[in-house]
Design a protein around this motif. Sequence first.
Motif, PDB file in Angstrom:
ATOM      1  N   HIS A  91      18.629 -52.494  15.130  1.00 33.19           N
ATOM      2  CA  HIS A  91      17.590 -53.467  14.777  1.00 33.19           C
ATOM      3  C   HIS A  91      18.065 -54.444  13.701  1.00 33.19           C
ATOM      4  O   HIS A  91      17.274 -55.216  13.186  1.00 33.19           O
ATOM      5  CB  HIS A  91      16.314 -52.732  14.324  1.00 33.19           C
ATOM      6  CG  HIS A  91      15.705 -51.886  15.395  1.00 33.19           C
ATOM      7  ND1 HIS A  91      14.601 -51.095  15.210  1.00 33.19           N
ATOM      8  CD2 HIS A  91      16.061 -51.697  16.707  1.00 33.19           C
ATOM      9  CE1 HIS A  91      14.310 -50.444  16.332  1.00 33.19           C
ATOM     10  NE2 HIS A  91      15.200 -50.806  17.256  1.00 33.19           N
ATOM     11  N   ARG A  92      19.334 -54.337  13.370  1.00 31.55           N
ATOM     12  CA  ARG A  92      19.956 -55.231  12.376  1.00 31.55           C
ATOM     13  C   ARG A  92      19.148 -55.304  11.093  1.00 31.55           C
ATOM     14  O   ARG A  92      18.701 -56.376  10.679  1.00 31.55           O
ATOM     15  CB  ARG A  92      20.143 -56.640  12.964  1.00 31.55           C
ATOM     16  CG  ARG A  92      21.035 -56.654  14.177  1.00 31.55           C
ATOM     17  CD  ARG A  92      21.145 -58.021  14.768  1.00 31.55           C
ATOM     18  NE  ARG A  92      21.534 -57.948  16.174  1.00 31.55           N
ATOM     19  CZ  ARG A  92      22.767 -57.620  16.563  1.00 31.55           C
ATOM     20  NH1 ARG A  92      23.698 -57.359  15.680  1.00 31.55           N
ATOM     21  NH2 ARG A  92      23.056 -57.546  17.846  1.00 31.55           N
ATOM     22  N   ILE A  93      18.946 -54.148  10.502  1.00 31.17           N
ATOM     23  CA  ILE A  93      18.193 -54.095   9.257  1.00 31.17           C
ATOM     24  C   ILE A  93      19.197 -54.065   8.114  1.00 31.17           C
ATOM     25  O   ILE A  93      20.070 -53.188   8.068  1.00 31.17           O
ATOM     26  CB  ILE A  93      17.289 -52.849   9.205  1.00 31.17           C
ATOM     27  CG1 ILE A  93      16.281 -52.907  10.360  1.00 31.17           C
ATOM     28  CG2 ILE A  93      16.556 -52.766   7.865  1.00 31.17           C
ATOM     29  CD1 ILE A  93      15.549 -51.627  10.586  1.00 31.17           C
ATOM     30  N   GLY A  94      19.105 -54.993   7.217  1.00 30.54           N
ATOM     31  CA  GLY A  94      20.015 -55.062   6.088  1.00 30.54           C
ATOM     32  C   GLY A  94      19.810 -53.884   5.147  1.00 30.54           C
ATOM     33  O   GLY A  94      18.774 -53.235   5.180  1.00 30.54           O
ATOM     34  N   PRO A  95      20.817 -53.611   4.324  1.00 28.85           N
ATOM     35  CA  PRO A  95      20.767 -52.444   3.457  1.00 28.85           C
ATOM     36  C   PRO A  95      19.603 -52.452   2.465  1.00 28.85           C
ATOM     37  O   PRO A  95      19.141 -51.405   2.040  1.00 28.85           O
ATOM     38  CB  PRO A  95      22.109 -52.474   2.733  1.00 28.85           C
ATOM     39  CG  PRO A  95      22.660 -53.830   2.937  1.00 28.85           C
ATOM     40  CD  PRO A  95      22.058 -54.381   4.200  1.00 28.85           C
ATOM     41  N   ASP A  96      19.123 -53.619   2.097  1.00 26.96           N
ATOM     42  CA  ASP A  96      18.050 -53.665   1.098  1.00 26.96           C
ATOM     43  C   ASP A  96      16.663 -53.730   1.732  1.00 26.96           C
ATOM     44  O   ASP A  96      15.671 -53.884   1.031  1.00 26.96           O
ATOM     45  CB  ASP A  96      18.272 -54.869   0.162  1.00 26.96           C
ATOM     46  CG  ASP A  96      18.480 -56.160   0.946  1.00 26.96           C
ATOM     47  OD1 ASP A  96      18.824 -56.042   2.148  1.00 26.96           O
ATOM     48  OD2 ASP A  96      18.298 -57.245   0.377  1.00 26.96           O
ATOM     49  N   ARG A  97      16.617 -53.602   3.037  1.00 24.31           N
ATOM     50  CA  ARG A  97      15.292 -53.695   3.673  1.00 24.31           C
ATOM     51  C   ARG A  97      14.815 -52.364   4.220  1.00 24.31           C
ATOM     52  O   ARG A  97      15.602 -51.491   4.540  1.00 24.31           O
ATOM     53  CB  ARG A  97      15.345 -54.744   4.791  1.00 24.31           C
ATOM     54  CG  ARG A  97      15.382 -56.166   4.218  1.00 24.31           C
ATOM     55  CD  ARG A  97      15.406 -57.186   5.327  1.00 24.31           C
ATOM     56  NE  ARG A  97      14.349 -56.967   6.302  1.00 24.31           N
ATOM     57  CZ  ARG A  97      14.437 -57.323   7.573  1.00 24.31           C
ATOM     58  NH1 ARG A  97      15.535 -57.925   8.009  1.00 24.31           N
ATOM     59  NH2 ARG A  97      13.435 -57.110   8.405  1.00 24.31           N
ATOM     60  N   GLU A  98      13.482 -52.248   4.298  1.00 23.68           N
ATOM     61  CA  GLU A  98      12.921 -50.985   4.759  1.00 23.68           C
ATOM     62  C   GLU A  98      13.084 -50.831   6.262  1.00 23.68           C
ATOM     63  O   GLU A  98      13.230 -51.807   6.990  1.00 23.68           O
ATOM     64  CB  GLU A  98      11.424 -50.932   4.434  1.00 23.68           C
ATOM     65  CG  GLU A  98      11.127 -50.421   3.048  1.00 23.68           C
ATOM     66  CD  GLU A  98       9.630 -50.315   2.823  1.00 23.68           C
ATOM     67  OE1 GLU A  98       8.939 -49.741   3.686  1.00 23.68           O
ATOM     68  OE2 GLU A  98       9.152 -50.827   1.788  1.00 23.68           O
ATOM     69  N   ASP A  99      13.022 -49.578   6.700  1.00 30.41           N
ATOM     70  CA  ASP A  99      13.062 -49.300   8.141  1.00 30.41           C
ATOM     71  C   ASP A  99      11.897 -49.986   8.834  1.00 30.41           C
ATOM     72  O   ASP A  99      10.809 -50.096   8.275  1.00 30.41           O
ATOM     73  CB  ASP A  99      12.903 -47.791   8.400  1.00 30.41           C
ATOM     74  CG  ASP A  99      14.076 -46.982   7.879  1.00 30.41           C
ATOM     75  OD1 ASP A  99      15.125 -47.597   7.563  1.00 30.41           O
ATOM     76  OD2 ASP A  99      13.937 -45.744   7.796  1.00 30.41           O
ATOM     77  N   ASP A 100      12.130 -50.414  10.091  1.00 29.62           N
ATOM     78  CA  ASP A 100      10.998 -50.922  10.863  1.00 29.62           C
ATOM     79  C   ASP A 100      10.498 -49.859  11.831  1.00 29.62           C
ATOM     80  O   ASP A 100       9.965 -50.143  12.883  1.00 29.62           O
ATOM     81  CB  ASP A 100      11.380 -52.223  11.591  1.00 29.62           C
ATOM     82  CG  ASP A 100      12.487 -52.000  12.601  1.00 29.62           C
ATOM     83  OD1 ASP A 100      13.025 -50.863  12.639  1.00 29.62           O
ATOM     84  OD2 ASP A 100      12.801 -52.928  13.355  1.00 29.62           O
ATOM     85  N   PHE A 101      10.742 -48.610  11.466  1.00 25.25           N
ATOM     86  CA  PHE A 101      10.303 -47.491  12.319  1.00 25.25           C
ATOM     87  C   PHE A 101      10.063 -46.291  11.407  1.00 25.25           C
ATOM     88  O   PHE A 101      10.505 -46.288  10.264  1.00 25.25           O
ATOM     89  CB  PHE A 101      11.391 -47.153  13.355  1.00 25.25           C
ATOM     90  CG  PHE A 101      12.716 -46.864  12.707  1.00 25.25           C
ATOM     91  CD1 PHE A 101      13.033 -45.557  12.323  1.00 25.25           C
ATOM     92  CD2 PHE A 101      13.635 -47.884  12.441  1.00 25.25           C
ATOM     93  CE1 PHE A 101      14.232 -45.291  11.711  1.00 25.25           C
ATOM     94  CE2 PHE A 101      14.826 -47.615  11.832  1.00 25.25           C
ATOM     95  CZ  PHE A 101      15.138 -46.330  11.450  1.00 25.25           C
ATOM     96  N   THR A 102       9.359 -45.324  11.929  1.00 27.01           N
ATOM     97  CA  THR A 102       9.223 -44.056  11.201  1.00 27.01           C
ATOM     98  C   THR A 102       9.539 -42.910  12.161  1.00 27.01           C
ATOM     99  O   THR A 102       9.309 -43.016  13.367  1.00 27.01           O
ATOM    100  CB  THR A 102       7.807 -43.842  10.644  1.00 27.01           C
ATOM    101  OG1 THR A 102       6.885 -44.074  11.699  1.00 27.01           O
ATOM    102  CG2 THR A 102       7.511 -44.756   9.492  1.00 27.01           C
ATOM    103  N   ILE A 103      10.103 -41.856  11.565  1.00 23.41           N
ATOM    104  CA  ILE A 103      10.439 -40.693  12.380  1.00 23.41           C
ATOM    105  C   ILE A 103       9.638 -39.508  11.870  1.00 23.41           C
ATOM    106  O   ILE A 103       9.623 -39.223  10.681  1.00 23.41           O
ATOM    107  CB  ILE A 103      11.956 -40.383  12.284  1.00 23.41           C
ATOM    108  CG1 ILE A 103      12.768 -41.619  12.679  1.00 23.41           C
ATOM    109  CG2 ILE A 103      12.320 -39.196  13.163  1.00 23.41           C
ATOM    110  CD1 ILE A 103      14.256 -41.497  12.412  1.00 23.41           C
ATOM    111  N   ARG A 104       8.979 -38.826  12.790  1.00 24.74           N
ATOM    112  CA  ARG A 104       8.204 -37.649  12.402  1.00 24.74           C
ATOM    113  C   ARG A 104       8.799 -36.422  13.071  1.00 24.74           C
ATOM    114  O   ARG A 104       9.321 -36.505  14.173  1.00 24.74           O
ATOM    115  CB  ARG A 104       6.755 -37.805  12.901  1.00 24.74           C
ATOM    116  CG  ARG A 104       6.130 -39.065  12.376  1.00 24.74           C
ATOM    117  CD  ARG A 104       4.729 -38.799  11.947  1.00 24.74           C
ATOM    118  NE  ARG A 104       4.223 -40.023  11.328  1.00 24.74           N
ATOM    119  CZ  ARG A 104       3.133 -40.638  11.763  1.00 24.74           C
ATOM    120  NH1 ARG A 104       2.452 -40.131  12.781  1.00 24.74           N
ATOM    121  NH2 ARG A 104       2.699 -41.722  11.168  1.00 24.74           N
ATOM    122  N   ASN A 105       8.675 -35.296  12.400  1.00 28.57           N
ATOM    123  CA  ASN A 105       9.110 -34.065  13.072  1.00 28.57           C
ATOM    124  C   ASN A 105       8.155 -32.922  12.811  1.00 28.57           C
ATOM    125  O   ASN A 105       7.269 -33.006  11.972  1.00 28.57           O
ATOM    126  CB  ASN A 105      10.549 -33.680  12.686  1.00 28.57           C
ATOM    127  CG  ASN A 105      10.645 -33.248  11.240  1.00 28.57           C
ATOM    128  OD1 ASN A 105       9.889 -32.392  10.794  1.00 28.57           O
ATOM    129  ND2 ASN A 105      11.547 -33.865  10.499  1.00 28.57           N
TER     130      ASN A 105
END
Lengths: 404, 235
Positions: free
Chosen positions: A249-263
């Motif tokens: 998703h080409r997310i830069g190192p200083d930006r938050e994830d555009d997804f969440t992972i649940r387990n």
Amino acid sequence: MWFMTLRIALRALGRNKLRSFLTMLGIIIGVGAVIAMVAIGEGAKATIRSQIASLGTNVLIVLPGTSVQGGVRTGSGGVNTLVDSDAKAMMQELPSVAFASPALRRPEQVVAGNLNWSTLAQGVAPEFQQIRDWQVAEGRFLHEGDMESAAKVAVVGQTVVDQLFGNDDPIDSVLRIRNIPFRVVGVLAPKGQSSQGTDQDDTVMIPYTTMQKRLMRITWVQSIVVSAVSAERVQEAQEQISLLLRQRHRIGPDREDDFTIRNLSDIAEAASASARVMAVLLGSVASISLLVGGIGIMNIMLVSVTERTREIGIRMAVGARSRDIMFQFLVEAVVMAASGGLIGILLGIGSSVLLNRVAQWPTLISPEIVAVAFFFSGAVGVFFGFYPAQKAAHLDPIDALRYE
Amino acid sequence: MSEVIRVEALHKTYRMGDVEVPALRGVNLTIDRGEFVAVMGSSGSGKSTLMNILGCLDRPTSGKYFLEGEEVGSLTPDEWAHIRNKRVGFVFQGFNLLARTTALENVELPMMYNGFAGKQRHERAVEVLSLVGLEERLDHTPNQLSGGQQQRVAIARALVNRPSLILADEPTGNLDSATGAEIMSLFQRLNAGQSITVVLVTHERDIAEYARRRVVFRDGVIVSDDKKVQEPEGL
């Protein structure tokens, strides 16, 4: 020398068969208990593990992240960043990921003949079956061809079958969702309620491509369901997915994830922790009985040294050194403990097999524990035989010869 | 003749609670190779204490003990065990055989503690049991043997590692006089035929007659030591 000492020990034990056997009984019961208890503990652990695995504890759910627009934060899934190729990439590139399937879901009114029923329509890939470990009772599950052609086929849950088809065979009959006809190709085996109390069988599964194109008219996916190769590697899978998606998703190192992972690993951890506690508990109770058996050996060896004081004196008078005497009694204790251990192992294996057959308890005998139990019983012999042997070795020859 | 035993100013004191009981009070004695010595004295005269010290079973309180020229008082317990095993054969009043163990195995016992191979051990045990006339009784256990036979097994056991010295503490004490005489003539035979030094303790005058030298103890000291001039009658 070794052979001679062993023969002397066996003969000395043979002279008091009942006493030797009763002494060994402590070790036999101890080792037998260790083997049987650990087998039961391990069996329970394995059962719990497989039950948890069927709940899907190695399952991760990837959801799109949140977005902030004009100060309004959407809930999770508020952005449309996940696509089906993310799921494919996970499966291809990540060793910790076993299966990944896009999952779209929406409540739909389903019609068959003159009956209709509101149920949960799920758009999934063929891998979904493995991820959820869901058997097909009749017909088949969705396959890759259905995905490519966005086929109008459906696999229905047991509740839907009951509500729409009654006693008729649902295979090859037609059901309609938003007036689109779907051919029923399979019936899912009943799975019952989920841990949240929803009826898991109240569902219709169709290819996710069909769901995207014909029902929802979107190109993205609502979520991706992933299974890690094992419950232990869930954490690893989660980290790898995170890295992969940030990259894709080409997310830069200083930006938050555009997804969440649940387990669901919390459940797994709690359950395996309780199984571990149980195994430790059973094992330690059994170890205590092994210890008691060892004390029995020490007791009898002390009696034996006293009884055979004269013999010790004679042996010393004809040239036995302290260490010869020591060795003789130590070998006797070890022979007693180790043969008790051997019988105990057979007894433990026998009783756990019996428990399994008769009481249907799951048992699991690990070769390691058998080896450990045998080694441990020998060690008990050395440990508890040492003091009596030492006592024998330090007798004064004159006193020993005069002993009545 | 070379000396086998030499003791100098040997003292042994037992401690019974607070009371010190002297058993040996300055014993000097030299015994040469091939001698047949009877140590006599009433009970409590210290003769058995001397035997235990000579047999490396007990340590003197003070004094020196030379066995074949070697001072043994300063040796380690393991070295003592080796002396008991190889260089001194001990015969007891009460036989001291292992119960429920055959004559053959009793005789093999000392050889188990010096690494003889099984076959050698067996052959040597049969050889010495034949020497004492028990070749027919190899597989008998002590309770299947008469007192005299048991003592012969004990003598065979004492001989098996070819010691130069045999110490016998009242060897005939538990035997009737006829059997005692048999045992004594066996000692004589060993002394003459195998030139083994024999030291025996007895309080019976007629048993002491078999020896060529008589040492008499009283209250922990030697009061007389006389050698017979003539050789004992034949074997």
